[in-house]
Design an enzyme around this catalytic site. Structure first.
Site, PDB file in Angstrom:
ATOM      1  N   HIS A 100      12.687  -1.748  -0.227  1.00  0.00           N
ATOM      2  CA  HIS A 100      11.825  -1.633  -1.531  1.00  0.00           C
ATOM      3  C   HIS A 100      12.692  -0.378  -2.110  1.00  0.00           C
ATOM      4  O   HIS A 100      13.399   0.573  -1.480  1.00  0.00           O
ATOM      5  CB  HIS A 100      10.401  -0.856  -1.110  1.00  0.00           C
ATOM      6  N   GLY A 139       4.725   1.764 -10.974  1.00  0.00           N
ATOM      7  CA  GLY A 139       3.698   2.858 -11.113  1.00  0.00           C
ATOM      8  C   GLY A 139       3.790   3.341 -12.339  1.00  0.00           C
ATOM      9  O   GLY A 139       3.240   4.550 -12.718  1.00  0.00           O
ATOM     10  N   GLU A 196      11.851  -6.117  -8.861  1.00  0.00           N
ATOM     11  CA  GLU A 196      10.997  -5.017  -9.323  1.00  0.00           C
ATOM     12  C   GLU A 196      11.790  -3.731 -10.045  1.00  0.00           C
ATOM     13  O   GLU A 196      12.640  -3.066  -9.558  1.00  0.00           O
ATOM     14  CB  GLU A 196      10.130  -4.099  -8.084  1.00  0.00           C
ATOM     15  N   TRP A 241       0.912  -1.054  -0.011  1.00  0.00           N
ATOM     16  CA  TRP A 241      -0.024  -0.028   0.036  1.00  0.00           C
ATOM     17  C   TRP A 241       0.679   1.377   0.031  1.00  0.00           C
ATOM     18  O   TRP A 241       0.409   2.076  -0.071  1.00  0.00           O
ATOM     19  CB  TRP A 241      -0.971  -0.196   1.388  1.00  0.00           C
ATOM     20  N   LYS A 242       2.208   1.437   0.272  1.00  0.00           N
ATOM     21  CA  LYS A 242       2.904   2.356   0.460  1.00  0.00           C
ATOM     22  C   LYS A 242       2.379   3.385   1.230  1.00  0.00           C
ATOM     23  O   LYS A 242       1.813   2.897   2.219  1.00  0.00           O
ATOM     24  CB  LYS A 242       3.242   2.889  -0.962  1.00  0.00           C
TER      25      LYS A 242
END
Ligand code: PGA
Length: 248
Positions: free
Chosen positions: A93, A170, A164, A9-10
Site C-alpha cells: 500500500h 482519502g 491507487e 480499514w487502515k
C-alpha cells in the site's frame, strides 16, 4: 471474472467496530452480491472479525512480513494472518511504501510470503500527483508492476493489482474515467506480457482512491475495472454495502 470489492480499514478499528463487520456479513448472507467481498482489518482484529463474519464474509490483513518466521520484532507473518483466519493480505500500500520506506523488492518478497502461506495478495501500485502531471503515470505504474509483482504466478486467482493514484487516496479527488481506463489497460498489458494471455487476463485489477457509494457504479462499469479497494467508505457498513451493491 467476478469483481472483488475489498475494504481497507487502515489503522482504524477497535472491538466496538466489529458491529460493522457483523452488519456487512449479515447483508451479504441475506442477499448474495454479484461481487466477491473482503474486508482487510488491523492484525489485532482479524480473529475477532472472522468470528463476527462467521463464514459469510472473508477477512484479510493489511500487510505481512517478508519472512515466514524469525527475529523480526513487531512484524506479523503471512502464516500468522492465515492462522488468525485471514484469506488475503494487502501488500505495498502506498502508505507503507511512503512511511515505512517499502521498496518494490520488499513488496514482491511480501507477496511471495503471502502465497507461501496460502493468502491472496493484493499488490498496490499508483503514481503521485507530480508523476501524473509530468506524464509519467503509466511508466511509474509499469515500473512498480515490474518490481513488485513476483516473477512466477502459479495461480492468477491469488493475485489482484490495486491501482491507487496516491493523490486520490482519502482526498475526494479522482482520475477522469478515461485516465482510469487507460491505466487499467496498461496494467493488463503489463500482466499479459509478463504472464501470457490466459494468466495475465485472469488477474483482477482493482481501482482504489476515494471510492464511495456515489461514484462506485460509474467506476465499476469501466472496462478492465474488476473491483475496488475501498478505504474510508469501508469503515461504515451501510456505505460499504452500497459500494458492494454497485458492482451488480
Ligand atoms: P480511500 O482509501 O478509499 O479512503 O481513498 C483507499 C486506500 O487507501 O486503499
Amino acid at each position: 471474472m467476478r469483481s472483488l470489492i475489498a475494504g481497507n480499514w487502515k489503522m482504524h478499528g477497535l472491538a466496538a467496530q466489529l458491529a460493522e463487520i457483523e452488519s456487512v456479513a449479515t447483508s451479504v448472507a441475506a442477499v448474495p452480491p454479484k461481487a466477491d467481498t473482503l474486508i482487510c482489518v488491523p492484525a489485532t482484529l482479524i480473529s475477532r472479525a472472522v468470528r463476527s463474519a462467521s463464514g459469510r464474509l472473508p477477512i484479510g490483513g493489511e500487510d505481512c512480513g517478508a519472512e515466514d518466521v524469525g527475529a523480526f520484532t513487531g512484524d506479523t507473518s503471512a502464516g500468522m494472518l492465515k492462522d488468525a483466519g485471514a484469506s488475503a493480505v494487502i501488500v505495498g500500500h502506498s502508505e507503507r511504501r511512503r512511511y515505512q520506506h517499502e521498496t518494490d523488492a520488499i513488496v514482491a518478497a511480501k507477496a511471495r510470503a503471502a502465497w507461501r502461506a496460502g493468502l491472496m495478495a493484493i499488490i498496490c501500485i499508483g503514481e503521485t500527483d507530480a508523476q501524473r502531471r509530468d506524464g509519467a503515470a503509466l511508466s511509474t505504474c509499469g515500473d512498480q508492476i515490474a518490481g513488485s509483482v513476483p516473477e512466477t504466478l502459479a495461480d492468477p486467482g491469488m493475485l489482484a493489482i490495486a491501482y491507487e493514484p496516491l493523490w486520490a487516496i482519502g482526498s475526494g479527488h479522482m482520475p477522469a474515467a478515461d485516465e482510469i481506463v487507460a491505466m487499467h489497460a496498461h496494467i493488463r498489458q503489463c500482466l499479459t506480457t509478463r504472464f501470457g494471455q490466459a494468466a495475465g487476463r485472469a488477474v483482477r485489477i482493482l481501482y482504489g482512491g476515494s471510492v464511495k457509494p456515489s461514484n462506485a457504479q460509474e467506476i465499476l462499469a469501466l472496462p478492465d475495472v474488476c473491483g475496488a479497494l475501498v478505504g474510508g467508505a469501508s469503515l461504515n457498513a451501510a456505505a460499504f454495502d452500497a459500494v458492494i451493491r454497485a458492482a451488480e
